[in-house]
Design an enzyme around this catalytic site. Structure first.
Site, PDB file in Angstrom:
ATOM      1  N   GLU A   1      28.537  42.345  45.195  1.00  0.00           N
ATOM      2  CA  GLU A   1      29.390  42.191  44.014  1.00  0.00           C
ATOM      3  C   GLU A   1      30.089  40.842  44.131  1.00  0.00           C
ATOM      4  OE1 GLU A   1      32.775  44.877  41.748  1.00  0.00           O
ATOM      5  OE2 GLU A   1      32.896  44.674  43.939  1.00  0.00           O
TER       6      GLU A   1
ATOM      7  N   GLU B   1      38.969  42.239  33.570  1.00  0.00           N
ATOM      8  CA  GLU B   1      39.175  43.433  34.383  1.00  0.00           C
ATOM      9  C   GLU B   1      40.671  43.696  34.509  1.00  0.00           C
ATOM     10  OE1 GLU B   1      38.263  45.076  38.939  1.00  0.00           O
ATOM     11  OE2 GLU B   1      37.131  43.383  38.116  1.00  0.00           O
TER      12      GLU B   1
END
Length: 223
Positions: free
Chosen positions: A119, A210
């Site tokens: 990630e 986010e």
């Protein structure tokens, strides 16, 4: 008078001839900007989009025209959202817009690779919390008019594109925040590789908003 009456007849004819077409257009416009509140992925106007939420608070994601998306959140739990590409590559990303968090939130070029599962974040801006806090910088990369500090950490038994997994997480954190510009991802990937941070096969890549236990709004256009 005849011309005036003719105009009325023409207007009336037009009004009765095209209601279905107008309805179709309205429905099409509505579908393009339909709000999303539950986790999903898909394609919109030629771009891949991803919206994931753990269900906490109020989070509403909306796909706009072309590469635009918007998201608003109030007392959220945890969410990630954005538009981009799937599969991605070491591409140059251009984006613009507004990012207005109140609390902990990130604006980043964000994505995954597989084999190995990684990630990654190329962090352009953030709210009240710098995610590199407590980490030791492995080095720096200068790209697109700015300097980024590089970090790596391991996530143990965390959500991923392959389910709950243990995986490495790579970060390039811009030392001076910005909202809008060009991100040459190849420069970051090369810098990570030089530090021994291996990546795998590109999965999706988005310009992500986010949020974590915060509120705010964001409207971003990618290209």
């Amino acid at each position: 008078m005849k011309l005036f009456l003719a105009a009325i007849v023409l207007c009336a004819t037009a009004a009765t001839a095209f209601p279905s077409e107008l309805a179709q257009r309205a429905a099409g416009d509505l579908s393009k900007r339909q709000s999303i509140t539950t986790s999903q992925t898909g394609t919109n106007n030629g771009y891949y989009y991803s919206f994931w939420t753990n269900g906490g608070g109020e989070v509403t994601y909306t796909n706009g025209d072309n590469g635009e998306y918007s998201v608003t959140w109030v007392d959220c739990g945890d969410f990630t959202s954005g538009k981009g590409w799937n599969p991605a590559n070491a591409q140059t990303v251009t984006y613009s817009g507004e990012f207005n968090p109140s609390g902990n939130a990130y604006l980043a070029v964000y994505g995954w690779t597989t084999d190995p599962l990684v990630e990654y974040y190329i962090l352009e801006s953030y709210g009240t919390y710098n995610p590199s806090s407590g980490l030791t910088s492995l080095g720096q990369v200068t790209s697109d008019g700015g300097t980024y500090d590089i970090y790596s950490t391991q996530r143990v038994n965390q959500p991923s594109i392959e389910g709950t997994s243990t995986f490495n997480q790579y970060w390039s954190v811009r030392t001076e925040k910005r909202v809008g510009g060009t991100v040459t991802t190849a420069n970051h990937f090369a810098a990570w590789k030089a530090l021994g941070l291996e990546m795998g096969t590109y999965n999706y890549m988005i310009v992500s908003t986010e949020g974590y236990e915060s509120s705010g709004s964001s409207t971003i256009t990618v290209s």
